[in-house]
Design a protein around this motif. Structure first.
Motif, PDB file in Angstrom:
ATOM      1  N   SER A  47       0.854  -1.189   0.000  1.00 44.40           N
ATOM      2  CA  SER A  47       0.000   0.000   0.000  1.00 44.40           C
ATOM      3  C   SER A  47       0.879   1.224   0.000  1.00 44.40           C
ATOM      4  O   SER A  47       2.041   1.187   0.414  1.00 44.40           O
ATOM      5  N   ASN A  48       0.335   2.287  -0.482  1.00 45.19           N
ATOM      6  CA  ASN A  48       1.076   3.550  -0.576  1.00 45.19           C
ATOM      7  C   ASN A  48       0.285   4.595   0.189  1.00 45.19           C
ATOM      8  O   ASN A  48      -0.681   5.165  -0.348  1.00 45.19           O
ATOM      9  N   PRO A  49       0.657   4.843   1.463  1.00 46.33           N
ATOM     10  CA  PRO A  49      -0.127   5.820   2.235  1.00 46.33           C
ATOM     11  C   PRO A  49       0.075   7.233   1.783  1.00 46.33           C
ATOM     12  O   PRO A  49      -0.736   8.104   2.099  1.00 46.33           O
ATOM     13  N   VAL A  50       1.116   7.467   1.058  1.00 47.56           N
ATOM     14  CA  VAL A  50       1.383   8.841   0.633  1.00 47.56           C
ATOM     15  C   VAL A  50       0.693   9.029  -0.703  1.00 47.56           C
ATOM     16  O   VAL A  50       1.091   8.406  -1.693  1.00 47.56           O
ATOM     17  N   LYS A  66       5.410  -0.989   2.771  1.00 48.00           N
ATOM     18  CA  LYS A  66       4.614  -2.021   3.435  1.00 48.00           C
ATOM     19  C   LYS A  66       4.373  -1.577   4.860  1.00 48.00           C
ATOM     20  O   LYS A  66       5.309  -1.207   5.568  1.00 48.00           O
ATOM     21  N   ASP A  67       3.118  -1.662   5.271  1.00 54.22           N
ATOM     22  CA  ASP A  67       2.757  -1.293   6.628  1.00 54.22           C
ATOM     23  C   ASP A  67       2.977  -2.526   7.503  1.00 54.22           C
ATOM     24  O   ASP A  67       2.197  -3.489   7.483  1.00 54.22           O
ATOM     25  N   SER A  68       4.042  -2.496   8.253  1.00 52.12           N
ATOM     26  CA  SER A  68       4.397  -3.667   9.069  1.00 52.12           C
ATOM     27  C   SER A  68       3.533  -3.774  10.311  1.00 52.12           C
ATOM     28  O   SER A  68       3.513  -4.832  10.949  1.00 52.12           O
ATOM     29  N   THR A  69       2.839  -2.708  10.654  1.00 52.36           N
ATOM     30  CA  THR A  69       1.999  -2.749  11.858  1.00 52.36           C
ATOM     31  C   THR A  69       0.594  -3.283  11.577  1.00 52.36           C
ATOM     32  O   THR A  69      -0.188  -3.487  12.506  1.00 52.36           O
ATOM     33  N   LYS A  70       0.263  -3.501  10.311  1.00 57.11           N
ATOM     34  CA  LYS A  70      -1.092  -3.952   9.958  1.00 57.11           C
ATOM     35  C   LYS A  70      -1.218  -5.445  10.202  1.00 57.11           C
ATOM     36  O   LYS A  70      -0.373  -6.235   9.763  1.00 57.11           O
ATOM     37  N   THR A  71      -2.254  -5.784  10.936  1.00 55.23           N
ATOM     38  CA  THR A  71      -2.485  -7.204  11.265  1.00 55.23           C
ATOM     39  C   THR A  71      -3.826  -7.735  10.738  1.00 55.23           C
ATOM     40  O   THR A  71      -4.056  -8.936  10.752  1.00 55.23           O
ATOM     41  N   ALA A  72      -4.738  -6.869  10.318  1.00 53.96           N
ATOM     42  CA  ALA A  72      -6.062  -7.311   9.825  1.00 53.96           C
ATOM     43  C   ALA A  72      -6.069  -7.281   8.298  1.00 53.96           C
ATOM     44  O   ALA A  72      -5.734  -6.256   7.700  1.00 53.96           O
ATOM     45  N   GLY A  91      -8.909  -5.203   5.250  1.00 50.32           N
ATOM     46  CA  GLY A  91      -8.337  -4.819   6.527  1.00 50.32           C
ATOM     47  C   GLY A  91      -8.934  -3.568   7.118  1.00 50.32           C
ATOM     48  O   GLY A  91      -8.419  -3.045   8.114  1.00 50.32           O
ATOM     49  N   GLY A  92      -9.986  -3.057   6.523  1.00 51.91           N
ATOM     50  CA  GLY A  92     -10.630  -1.857   7.042  1.00 51.91           C
ATOM     51  C   GLY A  92     -10.054  -0.576   6.511  1.00 51.91           C
ATOM     52  O   GLY A  92     -10.388   0.505   7.012  1.00 51.91           O
ATOM     53  N   ASP A  93      -9.194  -0.623   5.452  1.00 51.23           N
ATOM     54  CA  ASP A  93      -8.629   0.599   4.882  1.00 51.23           C
ATOM     55  C   ASP A  93      -9.701   1.370   4.144  1.00 51.23           C
ATOM     56  O   ASP A  93     -10.662   0.799   3.625  1.00 51.23           O
ATOM     57  N   ARG A  94      -9.499   2.655   4.075  1.00 54.60           N
ATOM     58  CA  ARG A  94     -10.431   3.526   3.375  1.00 54.60           C
ATOM     59  C   ARG A  94     -10.239   3.369   1.875  1.00 54.60           C
ATOM     60  O   ARG A  94      -9.107   3.315   1.381  1.00 54.60           O
TER      61      ARG A  94
END
Length: 640
Positions: free
Chosen positions: A3-6, A18-24, A48-51
């Motif tokens: 994913s690219n949060p920016v 990669k978001d290493s803190t994402k668990t869902a 995972g509940g992302d927007r």
């Protein structure tokens, strides 16, 4: 999951993290139930509940925004109604494109031609894009022609494409099942249709000619022979030219002979003669076509050839001095062939034209040989044998399967169940027959008469049916035109003769009086006078015996009171005259009394209530002695 949060960085390798803190990593639920039905819902969040980074509008809202037009000053513009949908099989029904084409066929095993050109018509059916190829039939071509390719969709290539009308044009080659067809032209409808669809047509081409066919059209070689008569020349000149004559053979002079028609054919190509029989429908003869087969006919034989066995050997030129020729067949002259004399009475137009050009005979009129038919024989009916009616017996002479004579249905319907009854006596010198009485019944529906004799006890004569229903002929009428008895012949005092027996009419019933009153014009003055006399007798006062009895008998008042009581109660009101007539029939001495057994028998026939208490008392008061009953007073109680 990458994913690219920016937002703003491209989603390319090296720019995504990669978001290493994402668990869902679950997916949101998209299927729900409403009122018991499964309903699909659009996801509101991603994995995972992302927007979600996409539009959250529904598909219906997106379609509405795409098709929404700006609002005008006077409101939304009205859309034009959609055109009515017409399927192709209706729009193009019976619309066919026709192309003229040909194909070249190799002929390897012929010395006269190497190939031949075969013309065909290509039909394209617009309703289902099918095609058919038909070759016009050429007479005596020796080639199976007609439908070469039946109607179907034709493949254009190996990829499964089919020919379309856009692929057809003038001046092009199309290959169908390995055979190449050259389209040279089309009809007017095809040209207009293709031009209306924006297809530019090539100019038409000329149809290719078949070399062998053109060779056959060249004139034949002419041969000049030095001989005066050439059979080959005669054969070639007069081939298929036949003189036709119409003749008859009249053999009516012999026993069982008849006049029969024939057709005589004279073949100009070899001077042969043929005689054909003319058959008619139901002539009773076998359908054999020929009387004499085609052959040359000798006219004059040599002297030594008269006994020549022609039945087993053929006649040659040595035995014949002269043969029959065309000049021997003339309309209006007899002609003897094989012992039969034929008379020629007509010929066909070609024969008349030939005689006019060859022999100068222009007048060959048709001769009328028809015989006048004899006048029709009048059908005479055989004499009447006395059984049944004359009309029924005559039906056996009109048809093989006899039918019943026609009846007057209207008369039968109007007079159904209408019967006129008369009382008659037999006019006979025999003393035993003087007291016999008969009841005549005349049926108006069928004009038939039946006779019934009421049985009389101890008379020695068996009563019952004397004559069944039948029509009775008047004496003096002829068998051919029988005259039957009618209602106007029956009146009081009339004498009716029935098959040799004479009856005298004594009385009638009330139905006859009413019928005569309605149809007085049909009766004679004598008949009307007899009825008037009968009515006067009925209106006359009762017999003096009753008057004396009324004055002398002290129980008369009681009897009159009882009669009045029964009349007031209306005990089975019947026709008094009919009851009195029946009693008078059995009262031969006219004493006014009948025996007890006969009395109850008559009451039972008229269904009188003899078991009633008042009627029993009336019978007791009318009784005279042990076995006699006065029926005059009894009948008065049942007057109508």
């Amino acid at each position: 999951m990458m994913s690219n949060p920016v937002h703003g960085l491209p989603f390319l390798p090296g720019t995504s993290f990669k978001d290493s803190t994402k668990t869902a990593f679950h997916r949101s639920q998209t299927l729900g139930y409403r009122n018991g039905y499964a309903v699909v819902r659009r996801p509101t969040v991603g994995i995972g509940g992302d927007r979600l980074q996409v539009s959250q509008l529904s598909q219906a809202e997106l379609d509405e925004l795409a098709s929404k037009a700006p609002v005008l000053a006077y409101g939304q513009p009205k859309q034009a109604p959609r055109a009515e949908f017409i399927p192709a099989y209706v729009a193009f029904d019976k619309k066919v494109l026709k192309f003229d084409a040909y194909f070249q066929e190799d002929v390897p095993l012929s010395t006269e031609e190497r190939y031949r050109i075969r013309r065909v018509n290509i039909y394209y059916y617009l309703e289902d894009d099918s095609m058919s190829v038909i070759e016009p039939v050429v007479e005596n071509s020796g080639i199976p022609q007609g439908k070469l390719i039946k109607r179907q969709r034709l493949a254009k290539n190996d990829r499964g494409d089919h020919y379309h009308w856009k692929d057809l044009n003038r001046g092009i080659n199309i290959t169908i099942y390995g055979r190449t067809f050259r389209i040279v032209d089309c009809d007017k409808f095809t040209q207009v249709f293709l031009e209306s669809q924006g297809i530019e047509l090539n100019p038409p081409e000329k149809m290719a000619l078949d070399p062998y066919t053109e060779l056959r059209k060249q004139p034949l070689r002419k041969y000049v022979t030095p001989t005066d008569f050439d059979q080959l020349k005669q054969f070639l000149t007069f081939d298929k030219q036949v003189l036709r004559f119409y003749a008859i053979w009249d053999d009516t002079d012999s026993m069982f002979g008849e006049c029969r028609t024939y057709i005589i054919h004279y073949y100009l190509m070899d001077d042969t003669v043929e005689i054909r029989e003319v058959h008619e429908r139901n002539d009773g003869r076998d359908p054999f076509p020929l009387l004499m087969s085609r052959q040359r006919m000798p006219k004059v034989l040599v002297e030594n050839a008269k006994n020549f066995p022609r039945c087993v050997l053929e006649i040659s030129d040595k035995e014949v001095l002269e043969w029959y020729t065309a000049k021997d067949f003339i309309v209006g002259k007899p002609l003897t062939i094989l012992g039969r004399t034929f008379f020629i009475y007509d010929c066909d137009p070609f024969t008349r034209q030939y005689y006019k050009e060859k022999f100068g005979i222009s007048d060959l009129p048709r001769i009328d040989v028809s015989k006048k038919e004899p006048p029709p024989v009048k059908q005479e009916l055989p004499p009447y044998n006395g059984y049944g009616l004359v009309e029924d017996s005559a039906q056996n002479c009109f048809a093989l399967i006899p039918k019943a004579p026609k009846k007057d249905v209207i008369k039968m319907l109007m007079n159904e169940n209408k019967v006129l009854r008369y009382l008659a006596a037999l006019e006979s010198p025999i003393p035993e027959d003087k007291d016999r009485r008969f009841v005549f019944s005349y049926f108006l529906a069928t004009d038939m008469i039946s006779i019934f004799e009421p049985p009389v006890r101890n008379s020695g004569i068996i009563g019952g049916k004397y004559l069944g229903r039948t029509k009775v002929v008047k004496p003096g009428s002829s068998v051919e035109n029988p005259i039957y008895y009618g209602p106007s012949d029956f009146f009081i005092g009339a004498v009716i003769e029935v098959f040799g027996h004479r009856f005298v009419i004594l009385d009638t019933d009330d139905c006859v009086l009413k019928y005569m009153e309605r149809n007085a014009a049909r009766y004679s003055p004598e008949a009307l006078l007899s009825i008037q006399n009968r009515v006067r007798k009925q209106e006359a006062p009762a017999p003096e015996l009753d008057n004396q009895q009324t004055e002398e008998d002290p129980g008369v008042q009681e009897l009159e009171a009882l009669i009045d009581t029964i009349q007031k109660q209306g005990k089975d009101r019947l026709c008094r005259d009919n009851i009195r007539k029946m009693f008078q029939i059995y009262d031969k001495e006219a004493s006014g009394h009948v025996d007890r057994e006969t009395f109850f028998k008559i009451c039972d026939s008229f269904h009188l209530p003899v078991d009633d208490s008042l009627v029993k008392e009336l019978i007791r008061m009318c009784s005279h002695g042990e076995d006699k009953i006065d029926y005059y007073n009894f009948v008065r109680a049942f007057s109508n």
